[in-house]
Design an enzyme around this catalytic site. Structure first.
Site, PDB file in Angstrom:
ATOM      1  N   ASP A 136      42.126  13.848 -39.324  1.00 36.16           N
ATOM      2  CA  ASP A 136      40.745  13.266 -39.289  1.00 36.16           C
ATOM      3  C   ASP A 136      39.785  13.908 -38.323  1.00 36.16           C
ATOM      4  O   ASP A 136      40.198  13.626 -37.275  1.00 36.16           O
ATOM      5  CB  ASP A 136      40.845  12.051 -39.428  1.00 36.16           C
ATOM      6  CG  ASP A 136      39.324  11.104 -39.863  1.00 36.16           C
ATOM      7  OD1 ASP A 136      39.296  10.666 -41.072  1.00 36.16           O
ATOM      8  OD2 ASP A 136      38.563  11.337 -39.285  1.00 36.16           O
ATOM      9  N   MET A 137      38.479  14.228 -38.648  1.00 37.54           N
ATOM     10  CA  MET A 137      37.485  14.842 -37.857  1.00 37.54           C
ATOM     11  C   MET A 137      37.051  13.805 -37.051  1.00 37.54           C
ATOM     12  O   MET A 137      36.806  12.482 -37.680  1.00 37.54           O
ATOM     13  CB  MET A 137      36.570  15.592 -38.266  1.00 37.54           C
ATOM     14  CG  MET A 137      37.107  16.903 -39.168  1.00 37.54           C
ATOM     15  SD  MET A 137      38.060  18.087 -38.183  1.00 37.54           S
ATOM     16  CE  MET A 137      36.693  18.546 -37.169  1.00 37.54           C
ATOM     17  N   ASP A 144      35.936  14.961 -44.685  1.00 39.28           N
ATOM     18  CA  ASP A 144      36.706  15.400 -42.976  1.00 39.28           C
ATOM     19  C   ASP A 144      38.171  14.937 -42.701  1.00 39.28           C
ATOM     20  O   ASP A 144      38.527  14.946 -41.738  1.00 39.28           O
ATOM     21  CB  ASP A 144      35.750  14.685 -42.020  1.00 39.28           C
ATOM     22  CG  ASP A 144      36.011  13.139 -41.727  1.00 39.28           C
ATOM     23  OD1 ASP A 144      36.541  12.550 -42.575  1.00 39.28           O
ATOM     24  OD2 ASP A 144      36.125  12.638 -40.397  1.00 39.28           O
ATOM     25  N   GLU A 145      38.797  14.680 -43.860  1.00 42.48           N
ATOM     26  CA  GLU A 145      40.166  14.437 -43.551  1.00 42.48           C
ATOM     27  C   GLU A 145      41.204  15.055 -44.626  1.00 42.48           C
ATOM     28  O   GLU A 145      40.537  15.265 -45.832  1.00 42.48           O
ATOM     29  CB  GLU A 145      40.420  12.833 -43.463  1.00 42.48           C
ATOM     30  CG  GLU A 145      40.096  12.062 -44.773  1.00 42.48           C
ATOM     31  CD  GLU A 145      40.363  10.843 -44.616  1.00 42.48           C
ATOM     32  OE1 GLU A 145      41.149  10.192 -44.294  1.00 42.48           O
ATOM     33  OE2 GLU A 145      39.246   9.916 -45.119  1.00 42.48           O
TER      34      GLU A 145
HETATM   35  P1  TTP Z   1      35.231   8.883 -41.290  1.00 40.60           P
HETATM   36  O1  TTP Z   1      36.340  10.038 -40.855  1.00 40.60           O
HETATM   37  O2  TTP Z   1      35.555   7.447 -41.453  1.00 40.60           O
HETATM   38  O3  TTP Z   1      34.234   8.680 -39.794  1.00 40.60           O
HETATM   39  P2  TTP Z   1      33.974   9.710 -38.501  1.00 40.60           P
HETATM   40  O4  TTP Z   1      34.747  11.082 -38.704  1.00 40.60           O
HETATM   41  O5  TTP Z   1      32.421   9.821 -38.607  1.00 40.60           O
HETATM   42  O6  TTP Z   1      34.530   8.939 -37.240  1.00 40.60           O
HETATM   43  P3  TTP Z   1      35.947   8.866 -36.844  1.00 40.60           P
HETATM   44  O7  TTP Z   1      36.095   9.415 -35.496  1.00 40.60           O
HETATM   45  O8  TTP Z   1      36.116   7.362 -36.810  1.00 40.60           O
HETATM   46  O9  TTP Z   1      36.854   9.674 -37.927  1.00 40.60           O
HETATM   47  O10 TTP Z   1      34.103   9.532 -42.116  1.00 40.60           O
HETATM   48  C1  TTP Z   1      33.632  11.014 -42.182  1.00 40.60           C
HETATM   49  C2  TTP Z   1      32.231  10.984 -42.410  1.00 40.60           C
HETATM   50  O11 TTP Z   1      31.972  10.621 -43.555  1.00 40.60           O
HETATM   51  C3  TTP Z   1      31.249  10.665 -41.396  1.00 40.60           C
HETATM   52  O12 TTP Z   1      31.215  11.356 -40.298  1.00 40.60           O
HETATM   53  C4  TTP Z   1      30.042  10.340 -41.953  1.00 40.60           C
HETATM   54  C5  TTP Z   1      30.632   9.799 -43.460  1.00 40.60           C
HETATM   55  N1  TTP Z   1      30.577   8.384 -43.849  1.00 40.60           N
HETATM   56  C6  TTP Z   1      29.419   7.743 -44.336  1.00 40.60           C
HETATM   57  O13 TTP Z   1      28.607   8.557 -44.452  1.00 40.60           O
HETATM   58  N2  TTP Z   1      29.515   6.535 -44.521  1.00 40.60           N
HETATM   59  C7  TTP Z   1      30.667   5.767 -44.192  1.00 40.60           C
HETATM   60  O14 TTP Z   1      30.596   4.469 -44.370  1.00 40.60           O
HETATM   61  C8  TTP Z   1      31.737   6.299 -43.842  1.00 40.60           C
HETATM   62  C9  TTP Z   1      32.976   5.465 -43.249  1.00 40.60           C
HETATM   63  C10 TTP Z   1      31.645   7.654 -43.285  1.00 40.60           C
HETATM   64 MG    MG Z   2      36.647  11.221 -39.263  1.00 40.01          MG
END
Ligand code: TTP
Ligand code: MG
Length: 376
Positions: A4-5, A98-99
């Site tokens: 996961d990014m 992103d995952e």
């Molecule tokens: P995530 O992988 O949940 O979050 P992240 O990559 O920003 O942070 P983390 O380091 O905790 O993984 O989500 C990936 C992308 O999806 C995030 O950058 C933006 C989008 N997203 C939204 O638009 N709304 C949301 O509620 C969430 C959880 C994510």
């Molecule tokens: Mg992420």
């Protein structure tokens, strides 16, 4: 392996504008009703997080850089990330932008140690894309996803077979996907707060809280998850929803919003090569009550006009007069291929018109063309 990014949208913004590196960056809807999509780890120190109201984020971290987001760019980067995964692992299941899960079982023969696959991917993402990710390596999907979260950002966490019990037992029950605040509170009444306690809890108690899902949840708490990594899961539904700047009160206003949502949904549906049978209208009223209504058509639909006409039919059945905060349109019961359910000649014209609109949107962006209110 689950990868996961880190702070994905915000990290891409920092990548494209190095002045933002090391600073709090908040990406999301910037209007007064907007919500935070994500924020950089620098902003998380102030308590900002995804899905938080933008107003609240501004209060917590007023000096952050606030950005509206550039979806096209995140998608572009996402594709490059997924390509690296594909090149490094035999089976990749993308979960979101992103995952992904990567099935790397057996790769120790090639890579000497299966951990090397993860290190290599981290290295490639860093040098080729300039971004960091977090890797979780474990005996199954549930544990791998949990592992990747544990040492974010830039983490690498391995959970071995023999460590599973001791690793997950002390963690809070909410780490299990699907256990939210309501289930957490119910479990608390029975003195269950950790995964270990849930694993050992009385079946009857678990059944009271989770009903027919009790066995599945308790198995997860024991670290058991037999789901395979499936390369590509076709979507079950495709749709769009919008929260409005100001609540809507009239039929005409709602209809105009549905026209736009139908266009966005139709575009996505056709773009992915699907049509569908069932249309669902979602409405969140001013007092935050959510209702959904569904209707099925005789044949598959994929054109904006067909989606819109069913959505309007459903709108007539709901009470919008006390204020509408959100509307959503979703098409489900999907089949492959775009088609229409109308008579032959009209159908062809419709499909042609939709295809022309799609071509324009693909080339110039979705905002390039909009439907006038009266043509449907
Ligand atoms: P995530 O992988 O949940 O979050 P992240 O990559 O920003 O942070 P983390 O380091 O905790 O993984 O989500 C990936 C992308 O999806 C995030 O950058 C933006 C989008 N997203 C939204 O638009 N709304 C949301 O509620 C969430 C959880 C994510
Ligand atoms: Mg992420």
């Amino acid at each position: 392996m689950h990868i996961d990014m880190d702070a994905f949208f915000a990290s891409v913004e920092q990548l494209d504008n190095p002045e933002l590196k090391g600073k709090p960056v908040i990406v999301g809807g910037l209007s007064c009703r907007g919500v935070v999509s994500t924020c950089s780890y620098e902003a998380r120190k102030y308590g900002v997080h995804s899905a938080m109201a933008m107003m609240e984020a501004r209060r917590l971290c007023p000096n952050a850089e606030f950005l509206p987001g550039r979806m096209w760019r995140y998608k572009e980067v996402s594709q490059r990330i997924m390509r690296i995964f594909q090149e490094e692992a035999p089976v990749v299941e993308q979960l979101s932008i992103d995952e992904a899960f990567l099935d790397v079982s057996g790769m120790e023969l090639l890579a000497k140690d299966v951990r090397n696959v993860g290190w290599r991917i981290k290295e490639r993402i860093k040098t080729e894309l300039g971004l960091t990710c977090s890797v979780g390596l474990a005996p199954n999907k549930f544990l791998a996803k949990m592992a990747s979260e544990l040492q974010k950002p830039d983490g690498f966490t391995v959970i071995r077979h023999e460590e599973v019990g001791s690793f997950i037992a002390p963690l809070p029950v909410t780490k299990i996907f699907g256990i939210g605040t309501a289930a957490k509170q119910s479990l608390q009444q029975f003195g269950i707060t950790t995964i270990g306690q849930l694993a050992q809890a009385d079946k009857a108690v678990v059944r009271k809280v989770f009903g027919k899902n009790a066995d599945k949840v308790q198995l997860l708490a024991m670290g058991v998850d037999n789901r395979e990594v499936v390369p590509e899961t076709p979507p079950k539904s495709i749709g769009r929803e919008t929260t409005f700047e100001k609540d809507l009160f009239t039929f005409e206003e709602c209809k105009a919003a549905l026209l736009e949502l139908s266009g966005q949904t139709g575009f996505r549906l056709r773009n992915k090569g699907y049509s569908g049978r069932t249309l669902t209208l979602k409405m969140k009223s001013a007092d935050f009550k959510i209702i959904t209504r569904s209707i099925s058509s005789e044949g598959d639909i994929s054109c904006d006009e067909e989606i819109f006409s069913l959505a309007v039919k459903l709108l007539q059945e709901v009470n919008y007069k006390n204020g509408v905060r959100l509307l959503g349109v979703t098409v489900s019961n999907l089949s492959d291929g775009s088609c229409g359910s109308l008579g032959f000649e009209e159908n062809t014209r419709l499909l042609q018109r939709n295809a022309t609109v799609d071509a324009l949107k693909k080339r110039f962006g979705e905002k390039i063309i909009q439907r006038g209110g009266r043509q449907c």
